[in-house]
Design a protein around this motif. Sequence first.
Motif, PDB file in Angstrom:
ATOM      1  N   ASP A 862       0.817  -1.209   0.000  1.00  0.00           N
ATOM      2  CA  ASP A 862       0.000   0.000   0.000  1.00  0.00           C
ATOM      3  C   ASP A 862       0.858   1.270   0.000  1.00  0.00           C
ATOM      4  O   ASP A 862       0.410   2.333  -0.429  1.00  0.00           O
ATOM      5  CB  ASP A 862      -0.917  -0.014   1.226  1.00  0.00           C
ATOM      6  N   SER A 863       2.082   1.148   0.473  1.00  0.00           N
ATOM      7  CA  SER A 863       2.971   2.309   0.536  1.00  0.00           C
ATOM      8  C   SER A 863       3.785   2.517  -0.733  1.00  0.00           C
ATOM      9  O   SER A 863       4.523   3.503  -0.847  1.00  0.00           O
ATOM     10  CB  SER A 863       3.933   2.159   1.726  1.00  0.00           C
ATOM     11  N   LEU A 864       3.649   1.603  -1.698  1.00  0.00           N
ATOM     12  CA  LEU A 864       4.412   1.739  -2.936  1.00  0.00           C
ATOM     13  C   LEU A 864       3.951   2.978  -3.710  1.00  0.00           C
ATOM     14  O   LEU A 864       2.754   3.286  -3.747  1.00  0.00           O
ATOM     15  CB  LEU A 864       4.228   0.499  -3.817  1.00  0.00           C
ATOM     16  N   PRO A 865       4.854   3.687  -4.341  1.00  0.00           N
ATOM     17  CA  PRO A 865       4.458   4.890  -5.094  1.00  0.00           C
ATOM     18  C   PRO A 865       3.793   4.538  -6.416  1.00  0.00           C
ATOM     19  O   PRO A 865       4.070   3.487  -7.002  1.00  0.00           O
ATOM     20  CB  PRO A 865       5.795   5.608  -5.322  1.00  0.00           C
ATOM     21  N   ASN A 866       2.920   5.417  -6.867  1.00  0.00           N
ATOM     22  CA  ASN A 866       2.315   5.346  -8.200  1.00  0.00           C
ATOM     23  C   ASN A 866       1.586   4.030  -8.462  1.00  0.00           C
ATOM     24  O   ASN A 866       1.669   3.462  -9.556  1.00  0.00           O
ATOM     25  CB  ASN A 866       3.388   5.558  -9.277  1.00  0.00           C
ATOM     26  N   LEU A 867       0.867   3.556  -7.461  1.00  0.00           N
ATOM     27  CA  LEU A 867       0.098   2.336  -7.657  1.00  0.00           C
ATOM     28  C   LEU A 867      -1.044   2.577  -8.645  1.00  0.00           C
ATOM     29  O   LEU A 867      -1.731   3.593  -8.556  1.00  0.00           O
ATOM     30  CB  LEU A 867      -0.494   1.854  -6.329  1.00  0.00           C
ATOM     31  N   PRO A 868      -1.288   1.659  -9.576  1.00  0.00           N
ATOM     32  CA  PRO A 868      -2.453   1.797 -10.457  1.00  0.00           C
ATOM     33  C   PRO A 868      -3.744   1.802  -9.646  1.00  0.00           C
ATOM     34  O   PRO A 868      -3.811   1.216  -8.558  1.00  0.00           O
ATOM     35  CB  PRO A 868      -2.367   0.540 -11.347  1.00  0.00           C
ATOM     36  N   THR A 869      -4.753   2.438 -10.165  1.00  0.00           N
ATOM     37  CA  THR A 869      -6.016   2.594  -9.440  1.00  0.00           C
ATOM     38  C   THR A 869      -6.596   1.254  -9.025  1.00  0.00           C
ATOM     39  O   THR A 869      -7.080   1.092  -7.895  1.00  0.00           O
ATOM     40  CB  THR A 869      -7.036   3.342 -10.316  1.00  0.00           C
ATOM     41  N   GLY A 870      -6.572   0.276  -9.919  1.00  0.00           N
ATOM     42  CA  GLY A 870      -7.151  -1.019  -9.602  1.00  0.00           C
ATOM     43  C   GLY A 870      -6.448  -1.706  -8.455  1.00  0.00           C
ATOM     44  O   GLY A 870      -7.090  -2.311  -7.581  1.00  0.00           O
ATOM     45  N   VAL A 871      -5.129  -1.648  -8.416  1.00  0.00           N
ATOM     46  CA  VAL A 871      -4.367  -2.252  -7.326  1.00  0.00           C
ATOM     47  C   VAL A 871      -4.626  -1.482  -6.036  1.00  0.00           C
ATOM     48  O   VAL A 871      -4.816  -2.078  -4.968  1.00  0.00           O
ATOM     49  CB  VAL A 871      -2.866  -2.279  -7.660  1.00  0.00           C
ATOM     50  N   ARG A 872      -4.653  -0.168  -6.113  1.00  0.00           N
ATOM     51  CA  ARG A 872      -4.928   0.653  -4.940  1.00  0.00           C
ATOM     52  C   ARG A 872      -6.280   0.301  -4.322  1.00  0.00           C
ATOM     53  O   ARG A 872      -6.411   0.174  -3.110  1.00  0.00           O
ATOM     54  CB  ARG A 872      -4.897   2.145  -5.329  1.00  0.00           C
ATOM     55  N   GLU A 873      -7.282   0.131  -5.169  1.00  0.00           N
ATOM     56  CA  GLU A 873      -8.613  -0.195  -4.656  1.00  0.00           C
ATOM     57  C   GLU A 873      -8.611  -1.534  -3.924  1.00  0.00           C
ATOM     58  O   GLU A 873      -9.198  -1.675  -2.845  1.00  0.00           O
ATOM     59  CB  GLU A 873      -9.622  -0.218  -5.800  1.00  0.00           C
ATOM     60  N   VAL A 874      -7.958  -2.543  -4.490  1.00  0.00           N
ATOM     61  CA  VAL A 874      -7.900  -3.863  -3.866  1.00  0.00           C
ATOM     62  C   VAL A 874      -7.193  -3.791  -2.516  1.00  0.00           C
ATOM     63  O   VAL A 874      -7.667  -4.334  -1.507  1.00  0.00           O
ATOM     64  CB  VAL A 874      -7.184  -4.861  -4.793  1.00  0.00           C
ATOM     65  N   LEU A 875      -6.056  -3.109  -2.479  1.00  0.00           N
ATOM     66  CA  LEU A 875      -5.290  -3.022  -1.234  1.00  0.00           C
ATOM     67  C   LEU A 875      -6.057  -2.255  -0.165  1.00  0.00           C
ATOM     68  O   LEU A 875      -6.091  -2.660   1.007  1.00  0.00           O
ATOM     69  CB  LEU A 875      -3.940  -2.357  -1.499  1.00  0.00           C
ATOM     70  N   ASP A 876      -6.669  -1.139  -0.544  1.00  0.00           N
ATOM     71  CA  ASP A 876      -7.423  -0.343   0.421  1.00  0.00           C
ATOM     72  C   ASP A 876      -8.566  -1.151   1.029  1.00  0.00           C
ATOM     73  O   ASP A 876      -8.815  -1.097   2.245  1.00  0.00           O
ATOM     74  CB  ASP A 876      -7.965   0.923  -0.232  1.00  0.00           C
ATOM     75  N   LYS A 877      -9.260  -1.900   0.197  1.00  0.00           N
ATOM     76  CA  LYS A 877     -10.380  -2.681   0.730  1.00  0.00           C
ATOM     77  C   LYS A 877      -9.880  -3.818   1.614  1.00  0.00           C
ATOM     78  O   LYS A 877     -10.494  -4.135   2.637  1.00  0.00           O
ATOM     79  CB  LYS A 877     -11.237  -3.207  -0.424  1.00  0.00           C
ATOM     80  N   ALA A 878      -8.774  -4.432   1.238  1.00  0.00           N
ATOM     81  CA  ALA A 878      -8.214  -5.492   2.071  1.00  0.00           C
ATOM     82  C   ALA A 878      -7.814  -4.959   3.442  1.00  0.00           C
ATOM     83  O   ALA A 878      -7.977  -5.632   4.466  1.00  0.00           O
ATOM     84  CB  ALA A 878      -7.019  -6.132   1.381  1.00  0.00           C
ATOM     85  N   LEU A 879      -7.306  -3.728   3.468  1.00  0.00           N
ATOM     86  CA  LEU A 879      -6.871  -3.118   4.732  1.00  0.00           C
ATOM     87  C   LEU A 879      -8.013  -2.421   5.466  1.00  0.00           C
ATOM     88  O   LEU A 879      -7.804  -1.873   6.555  1.00  0.00           O
ATOM     89  CB  LEU A 879      -5.742  -2.122   4.449  1.00  0.00           C
TER      90      LEU A 879
END
Length: 885
Positions: A862-879
Motif C-alpha cells: 500500500d505504501s508503494l508509489p504510483n500504484l495503479p487505481t485497480g491495485v490501490r482499490e484492492v489493497l485499500d479494501k483489504a486493509l
Amino acid sequence: MSSSVVYRSDYKAPDYRIESVNLVFDLDPQTSTVFNTMKVSPLGAQPIELVLDADGLELVSIYENGVQLPQKRYSLTDKSLTVHGIDKPVTLTIVNKFHPLANTLLSGIYISNGNFMSQCESQGFRRITYFPDHPDILTHFHVEIRADKEKYPVLLSNGNLVRRDELENGRHLAVWDDPSLKPCYLFALVAGNFVKREEKIKLANGKDCLLQVWVEPQNKDRTAHTLESIKKAIRWDEQRWGLEYDLERFMLVATDDFNFGAMENKGLNIFNTRYVLASPQIATDLDYFNIESVVGHEYFHNWTGDRVTLRDWFQLTLKEGLTVFRDQEFSRDMLGKAAAIKRIMDVRFLRSRQFPEDAGPMAHPVRPESYREINNFYTTTVYEKGAEIYRMLQTLLGREKFKEGLRLYLERNDGRAATCEDFINAMAQASERDLGQFFRWYGQAGTPRVTVKSFWDPEAHTYTLVASQSTPETPGQTDKKPFLIPLAVGLLDPSGKDIPLQLEDETEPAGTTRVLELRDAENEWTFVNIDAKPIPSLLRDFSAPVILNYPYCRSELAFLARHDSDPFNRWDAMNRLMLEALNDMVDAIETGARPSVDQDLLAAFEQMLTDERLAPAFRAISLTLPDEQLIGERRTLIDPEAIRSAREELRSVIGRRYSSVLLKIAENYQTPGEYSPDAESAGKRALKNLAFSYLLAGGNPKALLALRSQFEQANNLTDQLSALTSIVNSASPAKLDMLVDAARKWNGVPVLINKWLTVQASAIAQPGEVPVLSRVRELMASGAFNIANPNSVYALILAFCNNAPEFHRPDGSGYRFWLEMIQKLCKVNAFIAARIARVMDNWRRYTPERARQMHDALKLADSLPNLPTGVREVLDKALGKQAGE
C-alpha cells in the motif's frame, strides 16, 4: 492514475448522440495513426460540452465540418479532449496517434506475436482514439484498415466486409461496415499473419452465414473443435431461445496475449488461445469442454450483451451473469446423460471462489453501487452469482415464462443500452408476478444462510419444514432485508424412494420435488400423508446460492449419497460427508493428535466406488475430495498446513484401504483406440485417473509403474498430464526425469508449457524437498516464463499463490514473493497486478502469525508509489480503508 470513486447514483444520460463514426487506421507497430470522423448531434436546445475520453494518445489535429478548430474551442488533458459549444449537428474529424508496441497493458490496440490485436472492454477504446468511452453511446461504425500487406495480410474488424484494395508501397486496405448500433467497447480490430478454418452454414431463417476461425499458421490444425462449437452454439440458441444470428459472417480470432478468456466484440470475437486450440496432444478433456463452453458464452453475447448492451458498467451482470447462465444451460444440454456434472462443477466453483468473495473485503452486490476501477468488478459475484440469479428466476417462473420474459426484454431493448430494472420488468410482465422482493438479489451483497428445521408428527402423518434466513453484514451494508429464495425440496422414505409431495392446503400431490418460496425471515410448510419419518433432500439442484444449515447426522448424509434421486444433492451429500470428516481430522492435527477417518464416510465412499450403475463421470466427481480452499472456508481460522495434512492423510487411507478395488477400476476404465473427448470417454478417464491418484497416495508401487507407462505411451494429453501431476505430487524421484521429458516434448507450444509451469507451481513439497517457491523462482528465470504474458503469469505466479500451504509457509517467504510480484506487475500490466493483489483479500481468516505477516505485506504494498487505481482499490479494501484515506 485517478482514484476517484464512480457512483451508480450519479449516472446522467448523454445530452448528445453520435450518429456515426468513420475510422481510418494507418497501422504501424511503433506509431499508428487514426483518422476519426464523428457525426455529433446535441439532444437539447443548449450548447453542449463534448467530453471525449483519452489515455496515452497524441493529438495531431481536430476539425469541425472540415475547418480546423481554433484552440479556444477545445481543452486537452492526458485523460480527455473537450470540445466546447456544440449547438447543432456537426462533423468532427480528429487525427491522433497511439503506440501499439509499447502497450503492455493489453488494452486498446497492442502487438501480440507481431500481430495487431484490440481489447476495448471496459475502457480500452480511449487508448485508440478520442471518443466518449461509455457503454450507453451506441453508434454505427465504418472502419478502414491500412497496413503493410506482407506483414499483415489479414485485416479484420466488426460487421460485414465492404471491400479490399491495394495501395502503394506494398500496403493494402480493408473496409468493414457494422450495420448494428454498438458501443465502442465492442469495437474490434485484428491485423496480422493468420490462416483460417471456415465453413458456410444456413441459419434457421434460411440465410447463409460464413463461420471463420483465424489463428496463426502453426495452429490451423487445432481449430476443428472450435468451429464445431460455434455451430453447436448457433443451433442451440436458435432452438432453445429462438434467437438468430444477424450478420453475414461470424469470426473468431485467437491470440496468446490476452487479459481475459475471450471477448464478445460484435461479429469478431477475440479469444485467448487456451480457449481455442484443441487436439489430443495439446488439450485435456476439460479443455475441450471449456472451449465449447466459452465459445458458446461469447456467441450468446450477440443478443445478451451486443444487440442489447448496458446503460453503465454497474449493470455488468446484465450481460455477464445472464450470459453465464445461458452458457451453463448450453453446456448441460451438450453433455446429455452426464448433464448433472455441469451443475456440480458450477456450484463447486461458486462455493470455493464466490462464497469467500462474498465473505471478504471485496464483497459487493451483483450490481455494485460504486467503483474506482471497473476492471476489479469482473468478479465471480458479477458472473457466477449473477448466473444464479437468472437461474433462480427460471426456477421460480418456469422455463416457458422465463423464455417469454427474455424474448420480451430483448424485443424492448434491441439496439439500446439497458438496466437490470429493464430485465426484471420484462420478466414480471411475462409472468404476471411481482418481482420487487426478488430484485434485492441485485442490490444486497453477502451469501444468505438458510437454516431448516423439520418436525414429523407420526399420528397426524404430517411433516413440517421451518426455514429461516439471515445474511451477514458486508462492507457498507449492515441491515439486510429478506430475499425471495426458491427452496427446492424432496422427501425420501426409509427405502430411499421419493415421496409424492402434498401440502396441507392441496387436494392431491404435485410431484416429488417442490419449489418452496422462502420470503420472510422465517416460513413454514406442512406436508400431509407422510406415513414414515422421511429424510429431507433440501436445495435440490442447488436452487439458490445460499449456505444451507440442516442438522443432518452422518448416517443421513450417507443415506442421501446412496439414494437421492437428485444428482446434485447426491453429490452434495457425499461432499458434505467428506468435509465433515476432513474438518475433524484438521481439528485433531491442530491439537497434535493423530487424525482418524470417519467410518460413515468410508462406507459411503466404498458403496459409490463400487456402484457400477452410476456413470463413471459422476463417480469421479463425487469421489474427489473437496479442495483445500473449500475445507478452509469451514474453519474459524485457516491453517493451510493442517488442512493439507488432513487431506493427504485421507487420500492415503483411501488408497491403502481400497487398493484392490481401485486397481480394478484403473484397469477396467481404460479408453483404448482413437481419442475422443465425448462425455462418456472423458468420464472413464476421470475415474481411472482418480483411482490412480488414490493408489499413488497410498504408496502402491503398481500405480507408480502404471502412471510412468501412461505418461510415456498415452495418445492424449488428459492421461499424460494426469500421470505427470500425480507423480510430481508424490515422493517418487521419477518426477524430475518426467518433468524434463515433458519440457522436451512440449517445448515451443505455449499452452503446454503453461500447463507444465502450473504442475510445478501447484506441487506438494514432500519432506526433505526444497520449498516450491524455490522452483518457481528458477522457472521465472527460465525461457519458459514471460511476465508480460497474462497466461504465463496465471500459470506460474497465480498458481503458486493458490498453492496454500506453500504460499502461506510460516517463514513469510510467500508473502515477500507476492509483494515483489506486485511491484513488477504494476509496471507491466496493471490489470494482472490487481488480480494477483486479490490473493490477500481474506488475510484476517488465517492463523494469527500468518495474518500478521500478510497484513505487513499489504501495508508495504500500500505504501508503494504510483500504484495503479485497480491495485490501490484492492489493497485499500483489504486493509479496511475508505476511499480517500
